[in-house]
Design a protein around this motif. Structure first.
Motif, mmCIF file in Angstrom:
data_model
loop_
_atom_site.group_PDB
_atom_site.id
_atom_site.type_symbol
_atom_site.label_atom_id
_atom_site.label_comp_id
_atom_site.label_asym_id
_atom_site.label_seq_id
_atom_site.Cartn_x
_atom_site.Cartn_y
_atom_site.Cartn_z
ATOM 1 N N LYS A 1 0.815 -1.217 0.000
ATOM 2 C CA LYS A 1 0.000 0.000 0.000
ATOM 3 C C LYS A 1 0.849 1.268 0.000
ATOM 4 O O LYS A 1 0.444 2.284 -0.565
ATOM 5 C CB LYS A 1 -0.931 0.015 1.215
ATOM 6 C CG LYS A 1 -2.026 -1.017 1.125
ATOM 7 C CD LYS A 1 -3.106 -0.765 2.153
ATOM 8 C CE LYS A 1 -4.173 -1.832 2.044
ATOM 9 N NZ LYS A 1 -5.498 -1.352 2.386
ATOM 10 N N GLN B 1 2.242 1.655 -3.523
ATOM 11 C CA GLN B 1 1.119 2.038 -4.383
ATOM 12 C C GLN B 1 0.860 3.543 -4.274
ATOM 13 O O GLN B 1 0.731 4.260 -5.267
ATOM 14 C CB GLN B 1 -0.125 1.250 -3.944
ATOM 15 C CG GLN B 1 -1.350 1.555 -4.744
ATOM 16 C CD GLN B 1 -2.637 1.180 -4.014
ATOM 17 O OE1 GLN B 1 -3.555 1.969 -3.959
ATOM 18 N NE2 GLN B 1 -2.723 -0.029 -3.468
ATOM 19 N N LYS B 2 0.795 4.010 -3.019
ATOM 20 C CA LYS B 2 0.487 5.434 -2.815
ATOM 21 C C LYS B 2 1.623 6.325 -3.300
ATOM 22 O O LYS B 2 1.391 7.422 -3.807
ATOM 23 C CB LYS B 2 0.216 5.698 -1.332
ATOM 24 C CG LYS B 2 -1.146 5.186 -0.942
ATOM 25 C CD LYS B 2 -1.479 5.492 0.486
ATOM 26 C CE LYS B 2 -2.972 5.263 0.667
ATOM 27 N NZ LYS B 2 -3.423 5.161 2.010
ATOM 28 N N LYS C 1 -0.731 1.868 9.555
ATOM 29 C CA LYS C 1 -1.311 0.894 8.610
ATOM 30 C C LYS C 1 -0.294 -0.174 8.241
ATOM 31 O O LYS C 1 0.909 0.095 8.154
ATOM 32 C CB LYS C 1 -1.738 1.597 7.311
ATOM 33 C CG LYS C 1 -2.918 2.545 7.452
ATOM 34 C CD LYS C 1 -3.411 3.035 6.081
ATOM 35 C CE LYS C 1 -4.710 3.801 6.192
ATOM 36 N NZ LYS C 1 -5.270 4.173 4.865
ATOM 37 N N ARG D 1 1.482 -2.445 5.511
ATOM 38 C CA ARG D 1 1.753 -2.226 4.085
ATOM 39 C C ARG D 1 1.102 -3.307 3.232
ATOM 40 O O ARG D 1 0.764 -3.066 2.080
ATOM 41 C CB ARG D 1 3.261 -2.191 3.827
ATOM 42 C CG ARG D 1 3.883 -0.905 4.353
ATOM 43 C CD ARG D 1 5.385 -0.857 4.198
ATOM 44 N NE ARG D 1 5.811 -0.762 2.813
ATOM 45 C CZ ARG D 1 6.994 -0.305 2.439
ATOM 46 N NH1 ARG D 1 7.867 0.113 3.361
ATOM 47 N NH2 ARG D 1 7.335 -0.268 1.173
ATOM 48 N N ARG D 2 0.939 -4.504 3.796
ATOM 49 C CA ARG D 2 0.417 -5.630 3.008
ATOM 50 C C ARG D 2 -0.706 -6.359 3.719
ATOM 51 O O ARG D 2 -0.810 -6.299 4.941
ATOM 52 C CB ARG D 2 1.528 -6.666 2.777
ATOM 53 C CG ARG D 2 2.666 -6.143 1.979
ATOM 54 C CD ARG D 2 3.847 -7.096 1.996
ATOM 55 N NE ARG D 2 4.961 -6.458 1.332
ATOM 56 C CZ ARG D 2 5.077 -6.352 0.028
ATOM 57 N NH1 ARG D 2 4.172 -6.898 -0.763
ATOM 58 N NH2 ARG D 2 6.103 -5.722 -0.511
ATOM 59 N N TYR E 1 -7.363 -5.695 4.709
ATOM 60 C CA TYR E 1 -8.669 -5.522 4.071
ATOM 61 C C TYR E 1 -9.692 -5.265 5.167
ATOM 62 O O TYR E 1 -9.470 -5.628 6.332
ATOM 63 C CB TYR E 1 -9.060 -6.754 3.233
ATOM 64 C CG TYR E 1 -9.315 -7.985 4.059
ATOM 65 C CD1 TYR E 1 -8.253 -8.743 4.526
ATOM 66 C CD2 TYR E 1 -10.600 -8.372 4.413
ATOM 67 C CE1 TYR E 1 -8.463 -9.865 5.321
ATOM 68 C CE2 TYR E 1 -10.829 -9.492 5.195
ATOM 69 C CZ TYR E 1 -9.754 -10.232 5.646
ATOM 70 O OH TYR E 1 -9.985 -11.317 6.441
ATOM 71 N N GLU F 1 -6.861 4.600 -1.880
ATOM 72 C CA GLU F 1 -6.177 3.426 -2.440
ATOM 73 C C GLU F 1 -6.936 2.863 -3.625
ATOM 74 O O GLU F 1 -8.085 3.216 -3.886
ATOM 75 C CB GLU F 1 -6.002 2.352 -1.376
ATOM 76 C CG GLU F 1 -7.310 1.812 -0.839
ATOM 77 C CD GLU F 1 -7.119 0.615 0.081
ATOM 78 O OE1 GLU F 1 -5.995 0.126 0.236
ATOM 79 O OE2 GLU F 1 -8.137 0.151 0.634
#
Ligand SMILES: Nc1ncnc2c1ncn2[C@@H]1O[C@H](COP(=O)(O)OP(=O)(O)OP(=O)(O)O)[C@@H](O)[C@H]1O
Ligand SMILES: [Mg+2]
Length: 411
Positions: free
Chosen positions: A134, A137-138, A174, A176-177, A180, A298
């Motif tokens: 994540k 990604q960001k 948070k 990173r992986r 959900y 995201e």
């Protein structure tokens, strides 16, 4: 490449004509063979994708880890195996024309094996690798000029304390992986929360974490975007999602926001999907602040809960467009065929069997479209189904959907 009209969902066509595979294989033996889609994972997202694929005359093969799963009854064939094992993935790929995923938690090295053996996989393993982290990604979205909340990697609790001092509280910690339904997030309201949050997210076991600035949003928005192999793009209407305890409860389509806000959100969503060179249907989650600023939270590299309403409310659902996209077929129209739609998630309140109580009463609610996923077990907060209603206004659609949803319980 495309023109966007503010406030409207849109579809843009690639410059190159699409090559449309034939459903019927005209091989010398003249045996009919349907186009076959392989799906890694057999949950509710695979189930609704399989329904759409079946409507288009496709067959579906599903790779799952356990024998009982929601999409089981819809698959032409099921393989039980570990989707992190290249052998299982290759077995699936050998039976199908294209492989796709319903969840983003598959080992990307194993996925890459499929591509090395010449199989078609959409989304690609490289894109999945990027999205799975994540933070990466960001950072990619930020690098493409998209507005995202401020974030930074943290390697020890002292880094979180330093970030809280620098940026102020509240602050999000948070994972990173593998996060959900908010399971990888903790909101820190005091420095004293840091130690417990660090342990809760497995920081003490070496789980990679990051800190993210708290966004004081007024609304959460989401946009489903489907991007075809040849660059064709379908952008669905901007919707509002309502989360409780970090879990989506409700989706309102279209989002009750000004046209220029809807226009900006759609443009950002399309740019976010293009920034990761996506193929397939994607959910883009965003925060809207009181002063009209939109931050991208995201991307979900798959069909998304915020797009379930598209089954009844749009000309072509997110599921059908995903199938069309990964097969290289022309995309369908993402526009609404009703003024408003509301989707209410059916979340289990306790552990128990997956059978719904009160289904009969829900089915008596006129205009309510009830979806029960058929999970073998319920669990607190687990998504067990959803209800969608369309209407002349959001209020009207909400009243119908909520009335049916209130009838149903799990556990
Ligand atoms: N920076 C933030 N500021 C404020 N609230 C946040 C922030 N990040 C996340 N949240 C809240 O937590 C929810 C879940 O966050 P996020 O989407 O990052 O996690 P997730 O585990 O991927 O959840 P999901 O699977 O539902 O998408 C968001 O929808 C939002 O309500
Ligand atoms: Mg999310």
């Amino acid at each position: 490449m495309s023109t966007y009209y503010a406030g409207e969902s849109s579809r843009t066509l690639a410059a190159e004509p699409q090559s449309v595979p034939s459903i019927v294989d005209s091989s010398p033996s003249e045996t009919r063979r349907a186009i076959t889609l392989g799906i890694i994972g057999g949950g509710q997202l695979a189930k609704m994708t399989a329904q759409a694929a079946s409507q288009l005359g496709c067959e579906v093969v599903i790779l799952e880890r356990q024998a009982e799963f929601p999409a089981g009854s819809l698959a032409t064939r099921t393989l039980i195996g570990d989707w992190d094992e290249p052998e299982s993935l290759l077995e699936l790929a050998a039976l199908v024309d294209v492989v796709t995923l319903e969840n983003e938690f598959v080992q990307t090295n194993s996925l890459a094996t499929l591509e090395h053996h010449g199989h078609k996989l959409w989304p690609s393993s490289a894109m999945m690798r990027l999205i799975q982290d994540k933070l990466a990604q960001k950072q990619t979205l930020a690098g493409a000029g998209l507005p995202v909340p401020r974030m930074r990697a943290v390697e020890r609790t002292e880094d979180v304390v330093a970030t809280a001092t620098e940026w102020g509280l509240p602050l999000l910690l948070k994972a990173r992986r593998n996060a959900y339904d908010g399971k990888g997030n903790v909101t820190l309201r005091a420095v004293a929360d840091i130690e417990m949050a660090w342990r809760k997210l497995g920081g003490h076991h070496g789980n990679a974490l990051f800190a993210e600035q708290f966004c004081p949003f007024t609304n959460e928005l989401a946009v489903i975007v489907t991007r075809g192999v040849n660059g064709e793009v379908a952008t669905y209407p901007v919707v509002e999602t309502v989360q409780r305890d970090h879990i989506c409860h409700l989706v309102r389509a279209p989002a009750p926001v000004a046209p220029e806000i809807a226009g900006l959100a759609a443009e950002l969503a399309r740019s976010a999907v293009a920034a990761v060179a996506a193929v397939g249907t994607f959910g883009v989650e965003m925060f809207l602040t009181g002063d009209g600023e939109i931050l991208v939270n995201e991307l979900a590299p798959r069909v998304h809960n915020s797009g379930h309403y598209t089954i009844e409310a749009c000309h072509c659902s997110q599921f059908e467009n995903h199938v069309r996209a990964v097969l290289g077929w022309p995309l369908g129209s993402p526009t609404l065929r009703t003024p408003a739609a509301v989707m209410v998630n059916l979340l289990a309140s306790t552990d128990g069997p997956g059978t719904p109580n009160g289904l009969g009463d829900a089915l008596r609610v006129e205009g309510a479209h009830v979806h029960i996923y058929g999970k073998a077990r319920s669990g607190k907060g687990r998504k067990m189904g959803h209800v969608t209603a369309t209407g002349a206004t959001l209020e009207e659609a909400f009243a119908v959907a909520q009335c049916a949803a209130d009838c149903i319980s799990f556990g």
